[in-house]
Design an enzyme around this catalytic site. Structure first.
Site, PDB file in Angstrom:
ATOM      1  CD  GLU A  41       3.814   2.199  -1.794  1.00  0.00           C
ATOM      2  OE1 GLU A  41       2.571   2.055  -1.879  1.00  0.00           O
ATOM      3  OE2 GLU A  41       4.597   1.276  -1.536  1.00  0.00           O
TER       4      GLU A  41
ATOM      5  CD  GLU B 298       1.098   1.126   2.803  1.00  0.00           C
ATOM      6  OE1 GLU B 298       1.751   1.780   3.655  1.00  0.00           O
ATOM      7  OE2 GLU B 298       0.848   1.561   1.665  1.00  0.00           O
TER       8      GLU B 298
END
Ligand code: NAI
Length: 692
Positions: free
Chosen positions: A106, A126
């Protein structure tokens, strides 16, 4: 912590900010502060025209430091840091040599450019701990490559290779050779290019809504019962309809609600449990696995076939040996068919299937064991046969070859005793279907060498399994606990609960199937034959088996199966039979509540689990959780039986067990010593694990 540092160096007009936080450059508070501080310096320094953000050869960054979860946040948070990088008025280039996962990926998406080394890989894993990406991954990735293409990495959590990253347009350049030199050269090239491309300012490329929904349902189908994969789709869907800031809020809200939920807590527990399970008492962490390239599997039956598939998929060269040529031929046929079926469902590409099949060889004599680095025996469950085979292996195998048995019930030490090298012998207990079930119980014999165990764990992981090392007791850990549960199922029927009630209660708790429907599927005769051998009885099951009611395969078991149907219908004849046996044994039928059924099934597992822990046949409570989740379909949201017990409170579990021992007259339901002690101390299995 002392290793943690973020440094800055100048190479002409390029400032290079390097993250050093071994092993994987987790984004701890100190790392975020370091990046932030150096970024401000580089932006303020007029001689700097462009910035490279780099990690180590192993990792750009493995993402958030999940040990910081639940602690007071240190500024800057990940999102403000990424926004700050993206807002910079000088180009920032992410130089990704190793992995960039989660928050690491990210951050890279917040940079204006990404360059990658050939071994680089990107991922948003995740979902594997019950979450969605929480630092813009679900909003920036669709803006960069399109919503439909973003779904697979986000919903499955599977990594993207450097080549694919270039093809997808995530990476701007592949850098062969020296990463830092290449990244600096790239940064110099783009130093004056304006406007800077800020991913958050892009529109999500217009896509085909139908294709998006089709891809979403395909991906969710793999894990229909979990919340996180669906939540990932929802967040990506928001990127198409909401402006960036609003989409970020949607992502944030979903992330936080999942993070506080039972399911993600359980998945985080299992994530740590998987890593803890590889630490073995008395085995130094520096012990290296033996080299394994060639594996021989003995027996081309149900288990041998599944084990062969797992190993070939994991990249090993496998020779499957069966002395019976017909069985070998049939076994190889089933393997190929299973691969093709999985490919048809999208589980493998055709190339992967061909690749795996090219590594599988069949043989009808033992010659092939001679150059194997590991042998996994999966022939009939007979001690005399296994002993004969291990004596042969001792004679034929090269020194250092790991000799494993897939036995589900026999004594590993007795098998090892016929060899001159018991240090090379252990159990590798796979679960059926072995190509699907992820649990691998590696059974440590009295003389098993540490490096043989480490080898079994390493090979297991490479084959996609969750290896758990257990001790050599009857039924090992999983089946020993399962037997305790089966005794409750049997007793509950004698006391008055009917199969359909027991199965319904278990399903309502979250099992995919009830215990009796499972018996029908696996074959009631299987357990019956084992019990006969051991002189054990379970009157209801045994009577059904003697009547030829073996389950689905004979169309009758605990239930009746209509032609072509796998859904069983209750059978009044079975109910009568149960009542008759119960009457003969002096039971008066009573109303049994669903609550009692579920608690007795689960608390019996917990009780036996605590006994196994105390006896040392499991190394930790969290190992038992892995065993039940990955080998027995225990509902994921619980985190496993021992974690679930902690959540309920051991006092409650112990009190209820004492009460059920009274109601049923079953002594084995009385709380076992370790459970009773931890309950009295208001302690937990998690605390107990900390003492291990
Ligand atoms: P199976 O009966 O399907 O297969 C056994 C195979 O071994 C047959 O193909 C047979 O021809 C072959 N075989 C027999 N003697 C041999 C010899 N001397 N050399 C080479 N091959 C020989 O049995 P299954 O179910 O695959 O079980 C194998 C082992 O795995 C047993 O020890 C069993 O307890 C264990 N196991 C079984 C599980 C299950 O759910 N079926 C689960 C976990 C372990």
């Amino acid at each position: 912590m002392s290793d943690t540092k973020v440094t800055i160096q100048k190479d002409g007009e390029v400032a290079v900010i390097t993250i050093t936080n071994p092993p994987v450059n987790a984004l701890s508070g100190a790392v975020r502060q370091g990046i932030w501080g150096h970024l401000q310096d580089a932006l303020a320094d007029e001689s700097v025209k462009a910035i490279v953000l780099a990690g180590s050869a192993r990792a750009f960054s493995g993402g958030a430091d999940i040990t910081e979860f639940g602690k007071t946040p240190v500024e800057p948070g990940l999102n403000p840091l990424i926004d700050g990088i993206e807002a910079a008025d000088k180009p920032v280039v992410a130089a990704i040599e190793g992995l960039a996962f989660g928050g690491g990926f990210e951050i890279a998406l917040g940079c204006h450019y990404r360059v990658m080394g050939p071994k680089g890989s990107l991922g948003l894993p995740e979902v594997k701990i019950g979450l969605i990406p929480g630092a813009g991954g679900t909003q920036r990735l669709p803006r960069l490559i399109g919503a439909t293409a973003s779904l697979a990495p986000i919903v499955t959590g599977d990594a993207i290779s450097a080549d694919d990253a270039v093809k997808l347009g995530i990476a701007d350049k592949l850098i062969e050779g020296d990463m830092l030199a290449g990244a600096v050269a790239f940064a110099k090239d783009v130093a004056d290019k304006r406007p800077l491309r800020r991913v958050s300012e892009l529109d999500v490329p217009a896509g085909d809504a139908e294709a998006f929904e089709k891809e979403a349902s395909r991906l969710i189908a793999r894990n229909r019962k979990l919340q996180a994969p669906q939540a990932c789709v929802e967040a990506v869907r928001a990127s198409m309809s909401q402006p960036f800031a609003e989409g970020m809020k949607t992502e944030h809200d979903i992330f936080h609600s999942l993070r506080e939920g039972d399911e993600s807590k359980a998945q985080r527990h299992l994530f740590f449990a998987e890593r803890a399970a590889l630490k073995l008492p008395g085995v130094d962490k520096d012990v290296k696995p033996r080299k394994v390239e060639k594996i021989a599997v003995l027996g081309a039956g149900t288990m041998g076939g599944g084990i062969t598939m797992s190993m070939a998929t994991g990249g090993y060269d496998v020779t499957i040996i069966d002395l019976n040529p017909d069985n070998l031929k049939r076994g190889l046929g089933i393997i190929e068919n299973n691969y093709r079926k999985t490919a048809a469902r999208g589980g493998f590409t055709e190339a992967e299937v061909e690749d795996a099949l090219s590594r599988i060889h069949g043989a009808t004599d033992f010659d092939a064991v001679k150059d194997a680095d590991m042998v996994i025996e999966a022939v009939f469950e007979k001690m005399e046969l296994k002993k004969k085979i291990f004596a042969d292996l001792d004679r034929l195998c090269k020194p250092g070859c790991v000799l494993a048995s897939n036995t589900s019930s026999l004594d590993i030490d007795e098998i090892a005793s016929v060899t001159s090298r018991p240090e090379d012998v252990l159990g590798m207990h796979f679960f059926s279907p072995a190509n699907v079930m992820r649990l691998l119980e590696n059974v440590r014999g009295a003389k098993t060498a540490p490096d043989a165990l480490v080898t079994a764990n390493t090979v297991g992981k490479q084959a996609g399994k969750v290896p758990v090392t257990v001790g050599n007791c009857n039924g090992f850990v999983g089946n020993r606990m399962g037997a305790a549960r089966a005794r409750q199922v049997h007793a509950l029927m004698l006391e008055g609960a009917m199969p359909q009630q027991i199965d319904r209660a278990a399903k309502n708790f979250g099992f995919a199937m009830g215990p009796l429907a499972t018996n029908d599927l696996a074959g009631i005769d299987v357990g019956w034959l084992v019990r006969k051998e051991r002189g054990e009885v379970m009157p209801i099951h045994d009577t059904l088996a003697e009547m030829g009611r073996h389950g689905q395969k004979t169309k009758r078991g605990f239930y009746i199966y209509e032609e072509g149907s796998r859904a069983g219908v209750p059978d009044p004849e079975v109910e009568q039979l149960i009542r008759k046996i119960a009457g003969e044994k002096g039971y008066t039928p009573r109303e049994v509540s669903d609550e009692e059924i579920v608690e007795r099934l689960i608390f019996a597992l917990i009780n036996e689990g605590s006994q196994i822990l105390e006896e040392g046949f499991a190394n930790r409570a969290s190992d038992i959780d892995l065993i039940y989740i990955y080998g027995f379909g225990f509902p994921v949201w619980t985190g496993g039986p021992m974690k679930y017990a902690d959540r309920l409170g051991l006092r409650t579990v112990a009190d209820k067990l004492a009460q059920y021992a009274e109601v049923s007259g079953m002594d084995e339901l009385k709380p076992k010593p370790l459970l009773a002690r931890l309950a009295a101390e208001q302690s937990s299995f998690a605390d107990y694990d900390k003492t291990r």
